[in-house]
Design an enzyme around this catalytic site. Structure first.
Site, short mmCIF file in Angstrom:
data_model
loop_
_atom_site.label_atom_id
_atom_site.label_comp_id
_atom_site.label_asym_id
_atom_site.label_seq_id
_atom_site.Cartn_x
_atom_site.Cartn_y
_atom_site.Cartn_z
N LYS A 1 0.85 -1.19 0.00
CA LYS A 1 0.00 0.00 0.00
C LYS A 1 0.88 1.23 0.00
O LYS A 1 1.69 1.44 0.91
CB LYS A 1 -0.91 -0.02 1.24
CG LYS A 1 -1.82 1.19 1.32
CD LYS A 1 -2.83 1.06 2.44
CE LYS A 1 -3.68 2.31 2.54
NZ LYS A 1 -4.66 2.21 3.63
N LYS B 1 -2.15 -1.54 -3.91
CA LYS B 1 -3.04 -0.39 -3.83
C LYS B 1 -2.23 0.90 -3.87
O LYS B 1 -1.25 0.98 -3.12
CB LYS B 1 -3.80 -0.46 -2.50
CG LYS B 1 -4.71 0.71 -2.23
CD LYS B 1 -5.31 0.61 -0.85
CE LYS B 1 -6.16 1.83 -0.59
NZ LYS B 1 -6.68 1.86 0.74
C1 PBG Z 1 -7.60 3.54 5.52
C2 PBG Z 1 -7.92 3.30 4.11
C3 PBG Z 1 -7.71 4.17 3.03
C4 PBG Z 1 -8.24 3.55 1.91
C5 PBG Z 1 -8.73 2.32 2.31
N1 PBG Z 1 -8.50 2.16 3.67
C6 PBG Z 1 -7.16 5.53 2.99
C7 PBG Z 1 -5.86 5.83 3.58
O1 PBG Z 1 -4.99 4.96 3.78
O2 PBG Z 1 -5.68 7.00 3.88
C8 PBG Z 1 -8.28 4.13 0.53
C9 PBG Z 1 -9.45 3.77 -0.27
C10 PBG Z 1 -9.69 4.63 -1.46
O3 PBG Z 1 -9.03 5.66 -1.68
O4 PBG Z 1 -10.58 4.25 -2.23
N2 PBG Z 1 -6.55 2.80 6.05
ZN ZN Z 2 -5.99 3.52 8.16
#
Ligand code: PBG
Ligand code: ZN
Length: 331
Positions: free
Chosen positions: A205, A258
């Site tokens: 991520k 992601k």
């Molecule tokens: C939180 C989380 C995020 C997303 C999924 N879970 C945002 C972040 O890490 O700030 C992103 C999902 C999206 O942008 O569609 N941990």
């Molecule tokens: Zn988070």
């Protein structure tokens, strides 16, 4: 054999020929729908998300009704995001692991009333007063004066995952990027007898600006600083392999990359290296950028399927996407 013996255009003569030589196809079961469930909304209230045209925050009942309508169109799986009441948020994310929390309630109802595979996002950021994915401590040797504690956060993440498993979740999906969280969650689930609950780790991520619309949707933007001390640097590809490898060793059942579109090379690299089912998250910013293009007349609707196809072609087995309802209507 070159021209005129070989003519590549023979493969493209008409749609019947193109249909039988097509290498990559999207299926309804490839898609996982992310649903945002807000605790303080009443039955048929739903709030449009200003940064994501066509998407809403749902009430508990509204979310389950919407999930049922998507199931009737062929949806197989859903990932639940909870939006607790603001006044319940605290330093240790208490509403994240409450047995009567919004995710736990939604999971119970989805399991009772649908046949969907129910996945839960496991993180603390929507539940902490400061909006970070782990617990905080002052530390001057950081970018903004606070350290996001790793080992101390594991206990709370594992408790959250366990409460989701107890509610009936088929799969828990930790998105926090703390080191060791897959191991901590696996151990906690097994000790409680939930050895069949699967883990879909957000293994790779990145600290991406493409999450901005989601943070607006989920009210989860950090109140100070950013997530760069735990999410990955967008410049790093080899490090992605190490992250995935560690999650496999710790016991994840799925890998995830992601975001998706700006990271197709990473999807391909992870797919080539490992044999686990590979999930990709076509994130909010990828959705909103195409929707904005369509709404402004700069892009046509075909750009939706083309971009999703590119993610599958790069190696994704499953795609979490806000375009899922569109896909169910157009496949
Ligand atoms: C939180 C989380 C995020 C997303 C999924 N879970 C945002 C972040 O890490 O700030 C992103 C999902 C999206 O942008 O569609 N941990
Ligand atoms: Zn988070």
């Amino acid at each position: 054999m070159d021209f005129p013996n070989t003519r590549m255009r023979r493969y493209r003569k008409n749609s019947k020929i193109r249909d039988i030589v097509r290498e990559t196809k999207l299926n309804k079961e490839d898609f996982i729908y992310p649903i945002y469930v807000k605790e303080d909304l009443k039955d048929d209230e739903k709030e449009p998300i200003s940064t994501m045209p066509g998407e809403y925050r749902y009430s508990l009942n509204g979310a389950v009704e919407y999930a049922k309508s998507l199931e009737a169109k062929g949806l197989k799986s859903i990932i639940v995001f909870g939006l607790p009441n603001e006044d319940k948020k605290d330093e240790i994310a208490s509403p994240a692991f409450s047995p009567t929390g919004i995710v736990q309630k939604t999971v119970r109802k989805l399991k009772a009333e649908t046949n969907l595979v129910v996945i839960t996002d496991v993180c603390l950021c929507q539940y902490t007063s400061h909006g970070h994915c782990g617990l905080l401590k002052e530390n001057d040797d950081t970018d903004f004066g606070y350290e996001i504690l790793n080992d101390e956060s594991l206990e709370y993440l594992a408790k959250t995952a366990l409460s989701h498993a107890e509610a009936g979740a088929d799969i828990v999906a930790p998105s926090d990027m703390m080191d060791g969280r897959v191991e901590a969650i696996r151990r906690t689930l097994d000790e409680a007898g939930y050895y069949n609950t699967m883990i879909m780790s957000y293994s790779v991520k990145f600290a991406s600006s493409f999450y901005a619309p989601f943070r607006e949707a989920a009210c989860s933007a950090p109140s100070a600083g950013n997530r760069k001390s735990y999410q990955m640097d967008p410049a790093n590809a080899r490090e992605a392999i190490r992250e995935a490898e560690l999650d496999i060793i710790e016991g994840t059942d799925f890998l995830m990359v992601k975001p998706a579109l700006p990271y197709l090379d990473i999807i391909k690299a992870v797919k080539d290296e490992f044999n686990l089912p590979l999930v990709t998250y076509n994130v909010s910013g990828e959705y909103s950028m195409i929707m904005a293009g369509i709404e402004n007349g700069y892009l046509r609707e075909d750009s939706i399927m083309e971009s999703l196809l590119s993610i599958k072609r790069a190696g994704a087995d499953l795609i979490i996407s806000n375009f899922t309802p569109y896909v169910l209507d157009h496949l």
